[in-house]
Design an enzyme around this catalytic site. Structure first.
Site, PDB file in Angstrom:
ATOM      1  N   GLN A 192      -4.200  -1.081   9.466  1.00  0.00           N
ATOM      2  CA  GLN A 192      -4.191  -2.546   9.063  1.00  0.00           C
ATOM      3  C   GLN A 192      -4.858  -3.424  10.202  1.00  0.00           C
ATOM      4  O   GLN A 192      -4.464  -3.416  11.318  1.00  0.00           O
ATOM      5  CB  GLN A 192      -3.015  -2.873   8.605  1.00  0.00           C
ATOM      6  CG  GLN A 192      -2.713  -4.097   8.064  1.00  0.00           C
ATOM      7  CD  GLN A 192      -3.366  -4.305   6.716  1.00  0.00           C
ATOM      8  OE1 GLN A 192      -3.540  -3.375   5.752  1.00  0.00           O
ATOM      9  NE2 GLN A 192      -3.831  -5.431   6.203  1.00  0.00           N
ATOM     10  N   LYS A 251       0.982  -1.147   0.139  1.00  0.00           N
ATOM     11  CA  LYS A 251      -0.043   0.041   0.041  1.00  0.00           C
ATOM     12  C   LYS A 251       0.777   1.280  -0.043  1.00  0.00           C
ATOM     13  O   LYS A 251       0.626   2.347  -0.665  1.00  0.00           O
ATOM     14  CB  LYS A 251      -1.119  -0.100   1.044  1.00  0.00           C
ATOM     15  CG  LYS A 251      -2.001  -1.057   1.105  1.00  0.00           C
ATOM     16  CD  LYS A 251      -2.877  -1.226   2.350  1.00  0.00           C
ATOM     17  CE  LYS A 251      -3.817  -2.301   2.353  1.00  0.00           C
ATOM     18  NZ  LYS A 251      -4.700  -2.703   3.429  1.00  0.00           N
ATOM     19  N   ASP A 298     -10.540   3.463   4.295  1.00  0.00           N
ATOM     20  CA  ASP A 298     -10.910   2.256   4.160  1.00  0.00           C
ATOM     21  C   ASP A 298     -12.446   1.764   4.102  1.00  0.00           C
ATOM     22  O   ASP A 298     -12.632   0.661   4.008  1.00  0.00           O
ATOM     23  CB  ASP A 298     -10.296   1.374   5.646  1.00  0.00           C
ATOM     24  CG  ASP A 298      -9.223   0.507   5.396  1.00  0.00           C
ATOM     25  OD1 ASP A 298      -9.155  -0.164   4.398  1.00  0.00           O
ATOM     26  OD2 ASP A 298      -8.414   0.070   6.512  1.00  0.00           O
TER      27      ASP A 298
END
Ligand code: GUN
Length: 266
Positions: free
Chosen positions: A67, A23, A90
């Protein structure tokens, strides 16, 4: 302006470390400002929340991603709620989850389901009126995937069925699917005989399976048994290299939009 993305990794889960690196690399390659906050596994929830607060307040950061999974002593729910919804690229915050379910497009959709939908659209798959069966009901994939595919808009308008671990006659459902999306978290869970001939199969799973012949001692396999399913499906995504890159692309897209929104440009 330069869109800024902060990726937060707590602990040393090897798979998460790979995703976080991918990412960060993708955002840098796209010319974004990118920071990765790496915290030890023993980080307390309060300490992690302090980092989130700092990133929430930082004007150079438009997108924040923590994460998952987090270490067991930290509540993912509490952390997700702490990220400002406008920086939640997200799409995990309840405000964004609610907007998605309501069909309100000014929030952020979770990256993996959004990537699956984009893949279907770019491959010219007809979704309108299609039987779309989703295997898996997680908050990261299954539930938002269902919300996206049932919306009244282009690239959606499907008839959606969500199957899960308590579904009786799973194959009876999957065999009806024109579009079969599998996010079950179990290696090679869906096999060729469970797929309708001519179906489009999207494999969201990524599992490490021990393999003494492999250099690293493991291989990556999806939730679909690719070898048998490809014989039946019209289109099928590979693992790795199918949905994974789409997740990252959607993360960049959400981050650019977060930056635009912060500047009143979108
Ligand atoms: N873990 C598995 N998928 C994801 C994702 O899309 N975002 C985050 N933050 N964690 C994940």
């Amino acid at each position: 302006m330069r869109p800024g993305l902060a990726v937060v990794l707590v602990g040393d889960d090897p798979a998460s470390a790979v995703y976080v690196r991918a990412k960060a690399k993708a955002s840098e390659e796209a010319g974004m400002y990118s920071i990765t906050v790496r915290l030890p596994a023993a980080t307390t929830e309060a300490e992690l929340l302090q980092h989130v607060d700092q990133l929430n307040a930082d004007p150079s950061i438009h997108g924040i991603l923590v994460q998952m999974p987090l270490p067991k002593h930290i509540s993912a729910e509490v952390v997700i709620r702490r990220v400002r919804p406008e920086k939640d690229v997200d799409g995990f915050h309840p405000v964004n989850a609610g907007k998605l379910l309501n069909g309100d497009t000014d929030g952020f959709a979770p990256c993996t389901p959004a990537g699956v939908q984009e893949l279907l659209v770019r491959c010219g798959v007809k979704t309108k009126g299609a039987e779309c069966v989703i295997v898996g009901r997680s908050s990261i994939v299954g539930k938002p995937m269902a919300a996206l595919m049932m919306q009244d808009r282009p690239g959606a308008n499907a008839t959606v069925t969500v199957c899960h671990s308590r579904t009786t006659d799973l194959a009876g459902h999957t065999k009806r699917a024109d579009i079969l999306i599998v996010a079950a978290g179990r290696p090679k869970f869906v096999t060729g005989p469970m797929v309708k001939p001519g179906a489009v199969v999207i494999d969201v799973g990524i599992n490490r399976v021990d393999d003494a012949r492999a250099k690293r001692g493991y291989i990556l396999v999806g939730d679909v048994d690719f070898a048998s399913a490809r014989e039946v499906a019209r289109l099928i995504t590979p693992v790795p290299g199918g949905v994974g890159p789409m997740t990252i692309a959607m993360l960049l897209k959400n981050t650019v939009r977060a930056a635009q929104l912060s500047a009143g440009l979108a």
